[in-house]
Scaffold this active site. Structure first.
Site, mmCIF file in Angstrom:
data_model
loop_
_atom_site.group_PDB
_atom_site.id
_atom_site.type_symbol
_atom_site.label_atom_id
_atom_site.label_comp_id
_atom_site.label_asym_id
_atom_site.label_seq_id
_atom_site.Cartn_x
_atom_site.Cartn_y
_atom_site.Cartn_z
ATOM 1 N N CYS A 100 -1.769 -2.119 6.689
ATOM 2 C CA CYS A 100 -2.873 -3.079 6.792
ATOM 3 C C CYS A 100 -2.304 -4.242 7.568
ATOM 4 O O CYS A 100 -1.516 -5.011 7.031
ATOM 5 C CB CYS A 100 -3.365 -3.520 5.410
ATOM 6 N N CYS A 114 -3.751 -7.900 6.177
ATOM 7 C CA CYS A 114 -3.302 -8.448 4.893
ATOM 8 C C CYS A 114 -2.396 -7.415 4.248
ATOM 9 O O CYS A 114 -1.297 -7.176 4.755
ATOM 10 C CB CYS A 114 -4.473 -8.889 4.015
ATOM 11 N N SER A 115 -2.825 -6.789 3.155
ATOM 12 C CA SER A 115 -1.965 -5.766 2.548
ATOM 13 C C SER A 115 -2.809 -4.765 1.755
ATOM 14 O O SER A 115 -2.417 -4.332 0.685
ATOM 15 C CB SER A 115 -0.908 -6.419 1.658
ATOM 16 N N CYS A 116 -3.978 -4.382 2.312
ATOM 17 C CA CYS A 116 -4.841 -3.398 1.658
ATOM 18 C C CYS A 116 -4.033 -2.124 1.382
ATOM 19 O O CYS A 116 -3.296 -1.662 2.248
ATOM 20 C CB CYS A 116 -6.026 -3.055 2.553
#
Lengths: 223, 102
Positions: free
Chosen positions: A127, A130-132
């Site tokens: 991602c 962000c950090s999905c």
């Protein structure tokens, strides 16, 4: 009676840590420094949402508890089933959310896109914004997945990054990067290695690790 | 695959699409900078969702946006790409960021 930390007896506990650190483990806990800006902001937002009645503190706690109970073992169960049940595999590739629900795993997001590795294609997930991460099948993401280095580099030099993880992808295989930018979450269905014919579900689950389902490693029969 | 079933979408899987080369400085935009202005092919329709650019500001009303998965060749996205020319990157992009490409 004076309270000397050394004079009382804990069963099976020899106070070794005191000697190593040289401080009193029974000293009162004191805040060392103020909370950072973002943790403080998160606390404030949480409190406001509770005050406004969007959810209760107990619902919030229970949700965190639910996330913390998830781990890569869930993903491994799904992969092992897909390896041994071709019809389930097809349902999983067609609609990841529905197929997981069949196994009692609630994905809690819009949908899960399951991408299948093959001799022709290797998939890897990131991602960049962000950090999905597919938390509901893999648990919380590792720190490297959230790092700016992984997020910025794997999208533009996936083969170089995979090599650093120890996975050299044959030049004639396509490397397909999945940038998780909106409502979907992704799970890699790794290739079942040779030498696992006739293995039980439990044996198969043991070789399906977190990193193989993110796509930075391939499943191996342990030496 | 039944992902796009019953959804009135501007594009369908296999269509060539161009990502708008817009660079607004404000808002919660889920179209990464590196893919703006690039051309790819629709891989699937992911469904209809609230536009994050509105959702981030508390707007839960109005029409939902069609979300697509678009596949791009890495050598097109990164001119200095060193891997296999067949390597690709797939990204979720909302319909209002896409234009038809020839």
């Amino acid at each position: 009676m004076t309270h000397d930390p050394h004079d009382h007896d804990h069963e099976g506990h020899d106070h070794e840590h005191e000697h190593a650190h040289g401080h009193d483990p029974h000293a009162p806990i004191q805040a060392k420094e103020p909370e950072g800006y973002y943790p403080l902001l998160a606390d404030a937002v949480r409190e406001l949402l509770i005050e406004k009645g969007y959810f209760t503190a107990d619902q919030h706690r229970a949700f965190i508890e639910k996330i913390d109970a998830r781990s890569p073992a869930l993903g491994a169960k799904i992969v092992a089933r897909a390896w041994t049940d071709p019809k389930f595999k097809q349902r999983l590739l067609d609609d990841g959310k529905k197929a997981c629900a069949e196994m009692g795993v609630d994905i809690n997001v819009a949908n899960l896109v399951v991408v299948e590795n093959s001799p022709a294609v290797h998939n890897v997930i990131v991602c960049t914004l962000c950090s999905c991460y597919p938390v509901f099948v893999l648990g919380r993401p590792p720190d490297w997945y959230k790092s700016a280095a992984y997020r910025s580099r794997v999208v533009r030099d996936p083969r170089g990054v995979l090599k650093e993880f120890g996975a050299e992808i044959a030049r004639d295989r396509e490397v397909r990067v999945h940038d998780s930018t909106a409502d979907m979450r992704y799970l890699v269905l790794p290739m079942r290695p040779k030498g696992t014919e006739g293995w039980s579900a439990e044996q198969l689950e043991n070789i399906v690790t977190r990193d193989t389902m993110v796509g930075v490693a391939e499943c191996r029969v342990q030496q | 695959m039944s992902w796009g079933a019953g959804i009135a979408s501007r594009f369908k899987p296999g269509d060539k699409v161009h990502v708008a080369a817009r660079f607004p400085t404000k808002g919660h935009i889920r179209t990464p900078h590196y893919i703006r202005g690039k051309t790819g092919v629709v891989e699937r329709i992911c469904g209809q969702y609230r536009n994050p650019e509105e959702l981030a500001f508390g707007q839960y009303v109005g029409a939902q946006q069609v979300l697509y998965r678009v596949r791009f060749p890495q050598t097109h996205v990164w001119p200095d790409y060193r891997g296999n020319p067949k390597d690709t990157v797939e990204i979720e992009i909302f319909e209002h960021w896409l234009e038809p490409a020839k």
